[in-house]
Write an enzyme that holds these catalytic residues in place. Structure first.
Site, PDB file in Angstrom:
ATOM      1  CB  SER A 136      -0.857  -0.018   1.275  1.00  0.00           C
ATOM      2  OG  SER A 136      -1.468   1.238   1.492  1.00  0.00           O
ATOM      3  CE1 TYR A 149      -3.944  -2.327   5.448  1.00  0.00           C
ATOM      4  CE2 TYR A 149      -3.489   0.000   5.061  1.00  0.00           C
ATOM      5  CZ  TYR A 149      -3.788  -1.262   4.576  1.00  0.00           C
ATOM      6  OH  TYR A 149      -3.904  -1.465   3.218  1.00  0.00           O
TER       7      TYR A 149
HETATM    8  N1  LIG Z   1      -8.807  -0.644  -1.079  1.00  0.00           N
HETATM    9  C1  LIG Z   1      -7.817   0.148  -0.718  1.00  0.00           C
HETATM   10  O1  LIG Z   1      -7.966   1.381  -0.560  1.00  0.00           O
HETATM   11  C2  LIG Z   1      -6.434  -0.433  -0.548  1.00  0.00           C
HETATM   12  C3  LIG Z   1      -5.330   0.423  -0.598  1.00  0.00           C
HETATM   13  C4  LIG Z   1      -4.057  -0.106  -0.434  1.00  0.00           C
HETATM   14  C5  LIG Z   1      -3.888  -1.453  -0.225  1.00  0.00           C
HETATM   15  N2  LIG Z   1      -4.980  -2.278  -0.173  1.00  0.00           N
HETATM   16  C6  LIG Z   1      -4.767  -3.708   0.070  1.00  0.00           C
HETATM   17  O2  LIG Z   1      -5.369  -4.445  -0.969  1.00  0.00           O
HETATM   18  C7  LIG Z   1      -5.617  -5.769  -0.524  1.00  0.00           C
HETATM   19  C8  LIG Z   1      -7.001  -6.208  -0.985  1.00  0.00           C
HETATM   20  O3  LIG Z   1      -7.979  -5.447  -0.301  1.00  0.00           O
HETATM   21  P1  LIG Z   1      -9.265  -4.851  -1.011  1.00  0.00           P
HETATM   22  O4  LIG Z   1      -9.096  -3.391  -1.068  1.00  0.00           O
HETATM   23  O5  LIG Z   1      -9.565  -5.585  -2.278  1.00  0.00           O
HETATM   24  O6  LIG Z   1     -10.346  -5.138   0.133  1.00  0.00           O
HETATM   25  P2  LIG Z   1     -11.628  -6.089   0.187  1.00  0.00           P
HETATM   26  O7  LIG Z   1     -12.558  -5.781  -0.930  1.00  0.00           O
HETATM   27  O8  LIG Z   1     -12.122  -5.948   1.587  1.00  0.00           O
HETATM   28  O9  LIG Z   1     -11.038  -7.555  -0.028  1.00  0.00           O
HETATM   29  C9  LIG Z   1     -10.342  -8.254   0.960  1.00  0.00           C
HETATM   30  C10 LIG Z   1     -10.258  -9.709   0.584  1.00  0.00           C
HETATM   31  O10 LIG Z   1      -9.511 -10.393   1.593  1.00  0.00           O
HETATM   32  C11 LIG Z   1     -10.273 -11.495   2.072  1.00  0.00           C
HETATM   33  N3  LIG Z   1      -9.979 -11.708   3.487  1.00  0.00           N
HETATM   34  C12 LIG Z   1     -10.184 -10.820   4.495  1.00  0.00           C
HETATM   35  N4  LIG Z   1      -9.828 -11.372   5.669  1.00  0.00           N
HETATM   36  C13 LIG Z   1      -9.400 -12.631   5.392  1.00  0.00           C
HETATM   37  C14 LIG Z   1      -8.914 -13.704   6.186  1.00  0.00           C
HETATM   38  N5  LIG Z   1      -8.822 -13.593   7.525  1.00  0.00           N
HETATM   39  N6  LIG Z   1      -8.558 -14.865   5.585  1.00  0.00           N
HETATM   40  C15 LIG Z   1      -8.663 -14.986   4.239  1.00  0.00           C
HETATM   41  N7  LIG Z   1      -9.120 -14.006   3.436  1.00  0.00           N
HETATM   42  C16 LIG Z   1      -9.482 -12.847   4.013  1.00  0.00           C
HETATM   43  C17 LIG Z   1     -11.739 -11.116   1.829  1.00  0.00           C
HETATM   44  O11 LIG Z   1     -12.565 -12.240   1.621  1.00  0.00           O
HETATM   45  P3  LIG Z   1     -13.452 -12.982   2.746  1.00  0.00           P
HETATM   46  O12 LIG Z   1     -14.211 -11.912   3.476  1.00  0.00           O
HETATM   47  O13 LIG Z   1     -14.296 -13.908   1.935  1.00  0.00           O
HETATM   48  O14 LIG Z   1     -12.470 -13.704   3.597  1.00  0.00           O
HETATM   49  C18 LIG Z   1     -11.618 -10.377   0.498  1.00  0.00           C
HETATM   50  O15 LIG Z   1     -11.621 -11.284  -0.571  1.00  0.00           O
HETATM   51  C19 LIG Z   1      -5.410  -5.735   0.997  1.00  0.00           C
HETATM   52  O16 LIG Z   1      -4.163  -6.311   1.303  1.00  0.00           O
HETATM   53  C20 LIG Z   1      -5.407  -4.256   1.332  1.00  0.00           C
HETATM   54  O17 LIG Z   1      -4.653  -3.957   2.485  1.00  0.00           O
HETATM   55  C21 LIG Z   1      -6.236  -1.794  -0.333  1.00  0.00           C
END
Ligand SMILES: NC(=O)c1ccc[n+]([C@@H]2O[C@H](COP(=O)([O-])OP(=O)(O)OC[C@H]3O[C@@H](n4cnc5c(N)ncnc54)[C@H](OP(=O)(O)O)[C@@H]3O)[C@@H](O)[C@H]2O)c1
Length: 254
Positions: A136, A149
């Site tokens: 991130s 985080y």
């Molecule tokens: N969106 C942003 O602004 C942003 C910015 C920078 C970095 N990121 C990073 O991008 C990555 C993806 O996040 P996203 O933005 O796509 O968020 P998201 O839509 O909330 O997706 C998160 C995914 O992780 C899975 N997950 C959550 N907890 C889990 C666990 N304990 N075990 C296994 N799977 C788990 C969730 O599925 P289930 O609920 O089915 O488990 C979901 O598929 C993360 O690492 C996040 O830190 C996001």
């Protein structure tokens, strides 16, 4: 031979968009997340490729090993690993639930590290492989109000860059993807949707496309979006105390 990509956090947001990109390029997939019904729905929607779903809470100690052992039992070699599952939490460190924050460390750091270890041994043997670790822009400075985080993502970036250098000259690459605010479920889970940092979120499919292209080129680090790139560069030249103040400001309400 058809290659296989293992994607964690495949049920929503960036992970789901990665699924579409790999499927379009004909990869077989191993999809990991907790929601088994959603995993089955995604599998059904991809009839042309082999999709293995593993419903697992990766924040539980030993879960990453169980995932890898299941792929081994099924005779699946992991050609590409996408360590994408992760979450954040907004609030003062001492006021946030400590168990949730420890689960965040287990998922964002421990599971990612363990899966990388298991997948890398096969990749080195086959002299080929690609790893994408989702970090991130939080990785570039301390993050008051999301302290754990930001620190977890600093780990992901540092770990990925170090590993990339260990593997320099081989045909195994490690790429760290550093998105800024992106429209996924992350904002609701982390409770950051009303903040200044989320006032300009990028589209998830756009971020995933840029990450996918960087992964396929074997780039070490990709920061998505012009403003995010400028922010990451700015953080490098600012005293850390000032960068922490900026991060605290953008974590405030719009
Ligand atoms: N969106 C942003 O602004 C942003 C910015 C920078 C970095 N990121 C990073 O991008 C990555 C993806 O996040 P996203 O933005 O796509 O968020 P998201 O839509 O909330 O997706 C998160 C995914 O992780 C899975 N997950 C959550 N907890 C889990 C666990 N304990 N075990 C296994 N799977 C788990 C969730 O599925 P289930 O609920 O089915 O488990 C979901 O598929 C993360 O690492 C996040 O830190 C996001």
């Amino acid at each position: 031979m058809t290659k296989t990509a293992l994607i964690t956090g495949a049920t929503s947001g960036l992970g789901y968009d990665f699924v579409q990109l790999f499927a379009k390029d004909g990869y077989n997939l191993v999809l990991v997340a907790r929601n088994s019904q959603r995993l089955q729905e995604i599998k059904k929607s991809l009839p042309k490729i082999e999709v293995t779903v593993i419903a697992k809470d990766l924040s539980v100690p030993g879960a990453a090993k169980e995932v890898f052992e299941e792929t081994e039992r099924k005779g699946i070699a992991i050609d590409v690993l996408v360590n994408n599952a992760g979450f954040g939490l907004m609030g003062k460190f001492d006021e946030l639930d400590i168990q949730k924050q420890m689960n965040m460390i287990s998922l964002n750091i421990a599971a990612l590290t363990e899966l990388t270890h298991y997948a890398l041994s096969g990749m080195k043997l086959r002299e080929s492989g690609r790893i994408l670790n989702v970090a991130s822009t939080a990785a570039f400075q301390p993050g008051p109000l999301m302290a754990v985080y930001y620190a977890s993502k600093a780990f992901v970036l540092s770990f990925s860059e170090a590993l990339s250098e260990e593997l320099a000259g081989s045909r195994v690459t490690v790429t760290a993807l550093c998105p800024g605010a992106t429209s996924t479920n992350f904002g609701a889970v982390a409770n950051v949707e009303g903040t200044k940092m989320f006032s300009r979120a990028m589209a998830s499919d756009d971020v995933a496309k840029k990450g996918y292209a960087a992964l396929m080129k074997g780039k070490r680090v990709i920061v998505t979006g012009g403003l995010n790139k400028a922010g990451a560069i700015g953080a490098k030249f600012m005293p850390r105390s000032m960068a922490a103040k900026v991060a605290k400001y953008v974590a405030g309400e719009k």
